[in-house]
Structure formats: C-alpha cells, structure tokens
Design a protein around this motif. Structure first.
Motif, mmCIF file in Angstrom:
data_model
loop_
_atom_site.group_PDB
_atom_site.id
_atom_site.type_symbol
_atom_site.label_atom_id
_atom_site.label_comp_id
_atom_site.label_asym_id
_atom_site.label_seq_id
_atom_site.Cartn_x
_atom_site.Cartn_y
_atom_site.Cartn_z
ATOM 1 N N ARG B 10 -13.425 -30.353 67.457
ATOM 2 C CA ARG B 10 -13.064 -31.224 66.350
ATOM 3 C C ARG B 10 -13.251 -32.688 66.755
ATOM 4 O O ARG B 10 -13.727 -33.502 65.999
ATOM 5 N N PHE B 44 -14.883 -15.344 70.347
ATOM 6 C CA PHE B 44 -15.538 -15.664 69.081
ATOM 7 C C PHE B 44 -16.967 -15.148 69.081
ATOM 8 O O PHE B 44 -17.424 -14.544 68.114
ATOM 9 N N ARG B 47 -17.032 -11.364 68.714
ATOM 10 C CA ARG B 47 -16.691 -10.968 67.351
ATOM 11 C C ARG B 47 -17.885 -11.206 66.427
ATOM 12 O O ARG B 47 -18.241 -10.357 65.625
ATOM 13 N N ALA B 48 -18.505 -12.381 66.586
ATOM 14 C CA ALA B 48 -19.658 -12.721 65.749
ATOM 15 C C ALA B 48 -20.784 -11.722 65.998
ATOM 16 O O ALA B 48 -21.381 -11.198 65.057
ATOM 17 N N SER B 68 -12.945 -26.386 51.298
ATOM 18 C CA SER B 68 -13.115 -25.840 52.649
ATOM 19 C C SER B 68 -12.624 -24.405 52.775
ATOM 20 O O SER B 68 -12.041 -24.027 53.781
ATOM 21 N N GLY B 69 -12.867 -23.606 51.756
ATOM 22 C CA GLY B 69 -12.549 -22.182 51.836
ATOM 23 C C GLY B 69 -13.631 -21.464 52.623
ATOM 24 O O GLY B 69 -14.565 -22.092 53.128
ATOM 25 N N PRO B 70 -13.501 -20.143 52.753
ATOM 26 C CA PRO B 70 -14.472 -19.399 53.542
ATOM 27 C C PRO B 70 -15.881 -19.408 52.943
ATOM 28 O O PRO B 70 -16.050 -19.586 51.742
ATOM 29 N N ALA B 81 -17.710 -12.763 55.424
ATOM 30 C CA ALA B 81 -16.977 -13.979 55.066
ATOM 31 C C ALA B 81 -16.525 -14.656 56.350
ATOM 32 O O ALA B 81 -15.967 -14.005 57.231
ATOM 33 N N ILE B 82 -16.773 -15.956 56.455
ATOM 34 C CA ILE B 82 -16.399 -16.707 57.656
ATOM 35 C C ILE B 82 -15.573 -17.911 57.249
ATOM 36 O O ILE B 82 -15.918 -18.615 56.309
ATOM 37 N N GLY B 83 -14.494 -18.142 57.976
ATOM 38 C CA GLY B 83 -13.682 -19.322 57.727
ATOM 39 C C GLY B 83 -14.513 -20.589 57.915
ATOM 40 O O GLY B 83 -15.462 -20.610 58.696
ATOM 41 N N HIS B 84 -14.134 -21.616 57.191
ATOM 42 C CA HIS B 84 -14.880 -22.874 57.171
ATOM 43 C C HIS B 84 -15.120 -23.449 58.572
ATOM 44 O O HIS B 84 -16.223 -23.818 58.935
ATOM 45 N N ARG B 85 -14.040 -23.503 59.368
ATOM 46 C CA ARG B 85 -14.174 -24.123 60.698
ATOM 47 C C ARG B 85 -14.972 -23.251 61.650
ATOM 48 O O ARG B 85 -15.720 -23.740 62.481
ATOM 49 N N MET B 86 -14.785 -21.930 61.511
ATOM 50 C CA MET B 86 -15.580 -21.028 62.343
ATOM 51 C C MET B 86 -17.065 -21.202 62.041
ATOM 52 O O MET B 86 -17.899 -21.182 62.936
#
Lengths: 571, 93
Positions: B10, B44, B47-48, B68-70, B81-86
C-alpha cells in the motif's frame, strides 16, 4: 474394511458421485463448500464391502480453510497397508485447473482412479478430452462420468480394483499440466450461451443489485404463496374440520378438566379448542409444527434449494461483498446466513467455509443473535402478523439493524482483519427437478424428524413448568429484568425457558399472555436474540470452542438486554 | 507476513500511484490480458495458482462492483471473484 476416498476440487460433484455409489443422499449444491465435513457410506465392490468417504473439496494439499483441512489431513495420513483407494473427482469442463490437485495426489504415491465428472456439460460446452491418452500419460484408470444422471458410474466402480500408483513424474507442476492439456484436450469455439449472458448480467455493476432485489422479492412471494396456500386450503381445514371434533370428543372423555386433560388437550377457550392458545400436546403441540411452521419450511427450502443449485448464491455473495466487509466477513458469508435462516444448525456448520477463525466467530455470533430460523420466523409471522405489516417490519427491521451493528462493532473491536473474497463462481445450471425434489424432501424430512419430537417435548416441558408453579417462581425472581428492563409480563419468562428447547414453541407461548403489539414485538426480538436453542448451542460449542462460545454468549445476553431495553423505552 | 506485505504494498502504491503497473482495474469488461506477475506471499500465490491464476495465463475481465468491490475475471473455463486489493497484486502485461 477397505476405504474409497473421494477427493477433488470444490464443486466438482463429489457429493453427487458419493450418492450414486452408496445410495446415501447427501446435500449437494452448485457452489464450493457445501460439504464441510466428510460423510461416510458403504458400497459393494464385487463381493467385497467397502466404506466410501465424501471429503470436502480442496484446491491443494496445503489448505486455506477449515473445510479444506479435513481433506488434506485424510490424504496426509494415508498408509499403504490399509488398502484404501483414492478417487480423484474432476470437473471435466475445468480439466487444466483440476489437474493441479491430481498431480499433487500423484506425488503422494497413493493408489488412484481419476473420475472425469460433469462429462455431459463438458461435451455441451465444447470441451473434448481424449480419455485414453490421459490414461496413458497418468498411468491410472480414467473414467468419464455424469454424476447427475448416473452415466459412467458402473464403469467407475469396475475400475476401483485397477487403482494404482502413478509412475508419472514431473518437475514443474504447471509446465507438466500445460503439456498434458496440449495433448489431451481440444476446445471448440462456441457462442455465448443464454446462461452466460444472464450470469454476467447478475454480477454487473449496475444491473446486479436490481436483479438481486427482484430475485429476493420473487423468492419471498413464492414462499408466502406456498405457505399461505398450504395453510388456508389444506392444513387449517384439516385441523378445524377433522382433528378438532376428534379432540373435542377426547376432551369430553377426559372429563373436560384435570391434569391429563391439561397436558393432552390444554385449556379450552370459550368451551372450544383453540389450536394456538390451548397449549395441549395433541392440540397446539401438533398444530404449531404441522399447520403453522411446516408450510413455510417447505416454501423456504424449495426456494433455497433452487437458488443453491442454480449457482446464484455465490453471485449474490459478490454483490454484497463490499458491504459485508464492513461487518468483518466477506460476501460468501451470506451462505451460512441464508442456511441459518432455514435452521441455525446447518448455518453454524456452514460458517466453516470462511477462512479465518475471526470471520467464523463474527459470522456465527451474528447468525445466532440476529438470524431467526424459519420455524421461529413463521410463528412470528403468524402471531405478530395479526397486528399488521408495521409490527412485522419492526421485528425484522430491528433484527436487521442489530445484525449490521453487531458485525460492525465486532469488526472494530476484534483484532486482525478479515481476508478479501477470492472464490470460484460456478456456472449457472438449470436445477434438475428430480434432484431438487430429493433435496427438498431430505430437508423437510429432517425438520419433521428432528423438530416435531422436540416441539412436543417443548409443549410437555412447558406444561410441567406451569403445573409445578416453576414459571411463577422464576417469574418472580426475574421480574426486575423481564418487566423492569424489557417491559414484558413476568409470565413471559416461561417462553424464554422453553426457547432453549424450541424457539417456535416459545413464540407460540406468547399468544395466551394477552400482550399488546409493542410487547409482542419486543418479545419476538428478545426470543430471537437472547440465546440459541439447544441444538444450535451444541453445534456452536463444537465449532467455536468453549472460550469463544462463552464470549459469544456474553455478547448475546448483553445485546439482548440493550436492544430490548431500548425498544421498551422508545415503543 | 502477509499483513506486512500488505502494508508495504500500500505504501508503495501510494507513492507511485500504481500507474506504472497495469492491473485488472485498467481493463474494460470483456477485455483480455496476459498475467505478467503475481505479487504476494506464498499463501496468496498458492491460492491464486490453485484457481488457475498464474504467470503467462490469459484472463478476461467480466465485471467489477462499485466502490472498490470485488472484480470478476474469467480464467480458462472458470469465473473467479477477487477482492479489490488482492486484484492489485495481479500485474498484467
């Protein structure tokens, strides 16, 4: 006994194959993580009896969630001398990704059979797999199957004796998979299907939410329609015209009063049986589960099962993910919440699909406090609904606000951060009518089998409490809380006691107390929140452990007093 | 470990505005791109990979949720579906 272990990625149809092999029906749905613990069954291989284990899906042998851990443990604990075999169930439409686990299994040196499931769907979607070549490369039997229709299952069973250790070796997993795919798989180009377009629309950034609201509206309309029709046209006439005269005769035979009359028939209201208020075993005890709760249970599980099998639930999860993150859980947590709305017990189990302990604690606590089971919900609708839609929306509106605030605070207070969503979205599938009915029947039967005896027990228990003046006694002790804080008549404590056994019966007990609308609203909210019923409590205790369950219970009691107290002041 | 990385990333993102690295966020719905790199801890990346997201693979963006949703993508035959930050850690070519 020899064991056959079904392993594979989530949502590849292991449970359907399991049902085909053993004849034991287990709940299967169209999303990852329906099976959270392994299920056992038996089958015959030739003349030999073997145990079959349906293991929760996993992407790899280094698991991410509690459900995945079960699979990894079972595979890592493998010993050759047991003679067990592993059946790797694969989603044929997703061969490449599924092979990753297959190669990990091969590395473990375990006797393997590969089952290419969803073969029909692969054909429809233009995926062609050369089974023979794949068999040659992997060096273990490979059998195409379609679990839903049963096609290929016989072949699969006949291959169990040929299960063997693979001699396939590789250095880089993905490189090896790439090479295999090149040789065995051919993709045919095809146009977008209607299902895919619908799939894309239902997670569209503008259309997604309106579509979800429409789906929910239609769902609740159908549940109401089914519930109300069954009650009005079948069950109420049945009880009023046939059962009531029989009970009146029995009442006369029993002399119209006395202890036995009180337990069996209950109190007569104006000389007649009132199925809601009499509170006898054979009157209210049967009427509540069969004519008030069951119709809505049927409607609810029909809709839930349809939504599960169609593949809509994970998409709903994506739409609400952002909002749910503010509550410390991610979008997929709607699965335990929705299952909890049916019955809190499977809801508490389903919390396992969440990755971290923190999320599981938050989701379980939120569900136990603010999600009423459908049996209880049906009773609230029946009782509070008499005072109109406003009263009902006060009950469910309050519970929803509590649900949101609770998640929000728990997320703020608890250490750590909940992980983001990262899930596979299953394709849309039109649920098979036969499978849907089977699943509905399993769930309704489970309700009849488990709930009705408990409800009768609840009614009996309640009669005992009254007869032995225990309710009077506890009522006096707890008056400062029940009346002082919550503004309810002191007899309402009886409902709180019986609520440990069955919450639907507890709501029914409020009926003869002559409470006004405000009191009924408060009592309904309090009965939902204060503590889970014993069945849910037992599961939660097992899932969360003693320490977390104590914490969760403290939150339950505190928030009940807070919310009930505030409502008492403002209503 | 993961968390440490999160912060570091970040921080990094803040200074460079992430503009030099192309992520799925830059794609339009239906657009295809090749994955160049996946940043993150072992967990991570594992998992990916197990979902089919790895270096050199083509991904198609399906949709993204508001605020900033998935983000939903298609890899091979699978929608994920992937979270925004991921999703920020998946670098595209």
């Amino acid at each position: 006994m020899k064991k056959v272990l079904l392993v594979g990625n989530p949502n590849v149809g292991k449970s359907v194959v399991f049902s085909r092999l053993t004849g034991v029906h287990v709940v299967a749905s169209n999303y990852s993580g329906t099976t959270v613990e392994y299920t056992k069954g038996t089958m015959r291989i030739g003349s030999e009896k073997a145990e079959v284990l349906d293991i929760p899906g996993t992407y790899s042998l280094s698991p991410d969630s509690k459900a995945e851990q079960v699979a990894a443990e079972m595979i890592n604990n493998f010993k050759e001398e047991d003679g067990n075999i592993f059946v790797n169930v694969i989603d044929s439409t997703n061969l490449e990704r599924n092979l990753a686990l297959t190669l990990e299994l091969i590395k473990k040196k375990i006797p393997l059979v590969v089952c290419l499931n969803m073969w029909d769907e692969a054909k429809h979607t233009g995926v062609e797999i050369d089974v023979e070549k794949l068999e040659q490369i992997l060096g273990v039997p490979v059998v195409p199957t379609t679990g839903i229709t049963g096609e290929g299952i016989k072949n699969l069973v006949s291959c169990f004796n040929k299960a063997k250790l693979s001699k396939f070796t590789f250095k880089d997993k993905w490189h090896a998979i790439g090479k295999i795919i090149e040789v065995v798989q051919e993709l045919k180009h095809r146009h977008h299907t209607f299902g895919e377009r619908l799939g894309d629309a239902s997670i569209h950034r503008f259309w997604g939410i309106p579509i979800s609201l429409l789906v929910l509206l239609i769902s609740f309309t159908i549940i109401r329609l089914i519930g109300e029709s069954l009650i009005t046209y079948i069950l109420e006439p049945l009880f009023n015209n046939i059962w009531a005269p029989i009970m009146m005769k029995l009442s006369t035979i029993l002399g119209g009063k006395g202890v036995i009359h009180h337990v069996v028939i209950g109190n007569l209201v104006d000389g007649q049986i009132d199925f809601v208020e009499s509170l006898g075993l054979l009157t209210t005890g049967l009427f509540v589960p069969i004519a008030m709760v069951l119709p809505y249970i049927i409607g609810f599980y029909l809709i839930l099962s349809f939504l599960e099998d169609s593949g809509y639930l994970p998409r709903l999860g994506i739409l609400v993910d952002n909002f749910m993150h503010k509550l410390g859980i991610h979008g997929l947590a709607i699965v335990p919440m929705l299952l909890g709305l049916g019955c809190n017990v499977p809801g508490a189990m389903a919390a396992r699909i969440l990755e971290t302990k923190r999320e599981r604690f938050i989701a379980s606590t939120m569900m136990a406090i603010a999600v009423p089971c459908f049996a209880q919900l049906a009773m609230v609708v029946g009782l509070v609904g008499k005072h109109g839609a406003l009263a009902l929306s006060m009950v469910f509106g309050t519970l929803f606000i509590v649900w949101v605030l609770l998640g929000f605070f728990l997320n703020k207070i608890m250490k750590g951060e909940s992980p983001e969503i990262f899930i596979e979205i299953p394709p849309y599938r039109l649920p098979s009518f036969r499978v849907l009915m089977k699943k509905l029947w399993m769930r309704v039967w489970a309700f009849i089998k488990e709930a009705i005896p408990f409800m009768l027990l609840g009614v009996l228990f309640m009669n005992l409490l009254y007869a032995l003046h225990i309710i009077d006694f506890i009522g006096k002790l707890t008056e400062p809380i029940i009346t002082g804080i919550l503004g309810l008549p002191k007899e309402a404590v009886g409902a709180l006691i019986v609520g440990f056994l069955r919450k639907d019966v507890a709501i029914g007990m409020l009926s003869p107390l002559n409470m006004n609308m405000e009191q009924l609203v408060i009592a309904s909210v309090v009965l939902t929140m204060y503590f889970p019923c014993i069945a849910t409590f037992t599961v939660l205790l097992k899932e969360l452990g003693i320490k977390d369950m104590l914490k969760s219970s403290a939150i339950m009691i505190f928030s009940t007093l807070l919310v009930g107290g505030i409502m008492n002041i403002f209503l | 470990m993961n968390k440490l990385f999160d912060k570091a990333h970040r921080h990094h993102g803040h200074h460079h505005g992430c503009n030099d690295l192309k992520t799925i966020h830059a794609l339009k719905n239906g657009e295809v791109a090749k994955i160049k790199d996946i940043l993150g801890g072992r967990n991570f990346i594992n998992r990916a990979e197990s979902l089919g997201i790895r270096e050199g693979v083509q991904i198609t963006k399906i949709s993204s949720q508001m605020m900033s949703g998935p983000i939903t993508v298609k890899v091979g035959q699978t929608q994920i579906a992937i979270g925004h930050r991921m999703a920020m850690r998946i670098i595209l070519e």
